[in-house]
Design an enzyme around this catalytic site. Structure first.
Site, PDB file in Angstrom:
ATOM      1  N   PRO A  84       0.814  -1.225   0.000  1.00  0.00           N
ATOM      2  CA  PRO A  84       0.000   0.000   0.000  1.00  0.00           C
ATOM      3  C   PRO A  84       0.845   1.271   0.000  1.00  0.00           C
ATOM      4  CG  PRO A  84      -0.719  -1.525   1.727  1.00  0.00           C
ATOM      5  CD  PRO A  84       0.576  -2.047   1.191  1.00  0.00           C
ATOM      6  N   GLU A 109       3.464  -7.992   8.495  1.00  0.00           N
ATOM      7  CA  GLU A 109       3.607  -6.526   8.458  1.00  0.00           C
ATOM      8  C   GLU A 109       4.440  -6.086   7.260  1.00  0.00           C
ATOM      9  OE1 GLU A 109       1.664  -4.913  10.698  1.00  0.00           O
ATOM     10  OE2 GLU A 109       1.206  -7.015  11.146  1.00  0.00           O
ATOM     11  N   ARG A 164      -2.401  -9.373 -20.379  1.00  0.00           N
ATOM     12  CA  ARG A 164      -3.357  -9.188 -21.470  1.00  0.00           C
ATOM     13  C   ARG A 164      -2.866  -8.188 -22.516  1.00  0.00           C
ATOM     14  NH1 ARG A 164      -6.426  -4.729 -20.935  1.00  0.00           N
ATOM     15  NH2 ARG A 164      -8.298  -5.487 -21.959  1.00  0.00           N
ATOM     16  N   ASP A 182     -10.466  -0.021 -24.238  1.00  0.00           N
ATOM     17  CA  ASP A 182     -10.769  -0.177 -22.825  1.00  0.00           C
ATOM     18  C   ASP A 182     -10.845   1.139 -22.078  1.00  0.00           C
ATOM     19  OD1 ASP A 182     -10.879  -2.958 -22.535  1.00  0.00           O
ATOM     20  OD2 ASP A 182      -8.699  -3.080 -22.685  1.00  0.00           O
TER      21      ASP A 182
HETATM   22  N1  4HQ Z   1      -0.648  -5.559   0.947  1.00  0.00           N
HETATM   23  N2  4HQ Z   1      -1.402  -3.074  -2.988  1.00  0.00           N
HETATM   24  C1  4HQ Z   1       0.339  -5.804   3.181  1.00  0.00           C
HETATM   25  C2  4HQ Z   1      -1.511  -4.677   0.274  1.00  0.00           C
HETATM   26  C3  4HQ Z   1      -1.232  -4.225  -1.109  1.00  0.00           C
HETATM   27  C4  4HQ Z   1      -1.953  -3.196  -1.781  1.00  0.00           C
HETATM   28  C5  4HQ Z   1       0.485  -6.263   0.363  1.00  0.00           C
HETATM   29  C6  4HQ Z   1      -0.908  -5.860   2.338  1.00  0.00           C
HETATM   30  C7  4HQ Z   1       1.722  -6.226   1.242  1.00  0.00           C
HETATM   31  C8  4HQ Z   1       2.587  -6.632   3.453  1.00  0.00           C
HETATM   32  N3  4HQ Z   1      -0.313  -4.634  -1.950  1.00  0.00           N
HETATM   33  N4  4HQ Z   1       1.396  -6.632   2.607  1.00  0.00           N
HETATM   34  N5  4HQ Z   1      -2.971  -2.481  -1.333  1.00  0.00           N
HETATM   35  O1  4HQ Z   1      -2.485  -4.263   0.832  1.00  0.00           O
HETATM   36  O2  4HQ Z   1      -0.405  -3.941  -3.084  1.00  0.00           O
END
Ligand code: 4HQ
Length: 259
Positions: free
Chosen positions: A93, A120, A158, A173
């Site tokens: 994130p 984490e 794709r 698209d």
């Molecule tokens: N995570 N976009 C936490 C995500 C995520 C997202 C992946 C959760 C990594 C450690 N990954 N882990 N949003 O929420 O890519």
């Protein structure tokens, strides 16, 4: 002939990635050899009999953090599996948003390596040393990076040459034009739920193209003003949108309109 692009996925759940490649457009692209996807079980690179790949965070707090060394040794093997330089992406994130522009950029890379974190996340030092780019699929929290990696593989897969039966479908698209897609209709022309807009059955392809463009612009205005704000509209587009807005205000959006 040049080798097909390759994506390696480092994960605690390789079955997850592999199962998503058994179906659909991207599954077919892999079967056709247009794209190669390999997944790697991080646990195979653990150092102890318990197959430990994580540990408690320094500074305390909840959860676990993924260890540097199993990831580093796995990455070394992954890099060695193909001589082409790898672009290493960590899904999290904290990353840059995965937009269609980002997807196009990644689709041009001959070699991607995707790191899927659990718990984490990953020790920051490994990220600093090995990751070229951090990418997020959206502002929400997943239980692991595997779904995000599968999303990226799908969107990138794709776009590979030959993956879509009709290459035109990629161009039409949502977002490929910078705006949302237009509405679509198929048989029957007349239905209890409504009729297909007459213009679409008229055979006037110039008019149809203009109507679709107008619908795309109008829906982007209604639903995603943030996307429209970043669009550089031509005079023609602005005219089409002004017409859409005028019609929308007259029909459902007039001041004090009751809906
Ligand atoms: N995570 N976009 C936490 C995500 C995520 C997202 C992946 C959760 C990594 C450690 N990954 N882990 N949003 O929420 O890519």
């Amino acid at each position: 002939m040049t080798a097909a692009p390759r994506i390696d996925v480092i994960t605690l759940f390789p079955e997850f990635i592999e199962s998503s490649l058994e179906v659909g457009v991207v599954g077919r692209a892999v079967k056709r050899g247009l794209l190669s996807v390999q997944s790697w079980q991080l646990r195979d690179f653990a150092h102890d009999n318990y197959k430990t790949i994580d540990h408690r965070p320094y500074g305390g707090g909840p959860g676990m953090v993924m260890l540097i060394d199993p990831l580093r040794e796995c990455l070394q093997m992954v890099r060695q599996a193909d001589p082409r330089p790898a672009h290493v992406v960590y899904l999290s994130p904290q990353g840059q948003p995965l937009t269609q522009a980002k997807v196009r950029e990644l689709a041009h890379r001959p070699r991607l390596v995707l790191l899927c974190g659990r718990y984490e996340g990953i020790d920051e030092r490994l990220l600093q040393a090995e990751v070229d780019e951090e990418v997020s699929i959206g502002d929400y929290v997943l239980s692991g990076g595997e779904l995000a990696a599968a999303v990226l593989v799908d969107a990138v897969g794709r776009l590979q040459d030959g993956a879509l039966n009709d290459p035109q479908s990629a161009v039409q698209d949502s977002f490929e034009n910078g705006v949302l897609d237009c509405p679509h209709y198929t048989r029957p022309e007349r239905h209890e739920l409504g009729d297909v807009p007459a213009l679409l059955a008229s055979g006037d392809h110039r008019k149809i193209a203009r109507w679709r463009r107008q619908q795309s612009l109008g829906r982007t205005w209604l639903r995603r003003p943030d996307v429209l704000a970043r669009c550089d509209l031509s005079a023609d587009d602005r005219q089409l949108l002004a017409e859409f807005i005028a019609e929308w205000r007259a029909q459902d959006g007039g001041p004090g309109a009751v809906r």
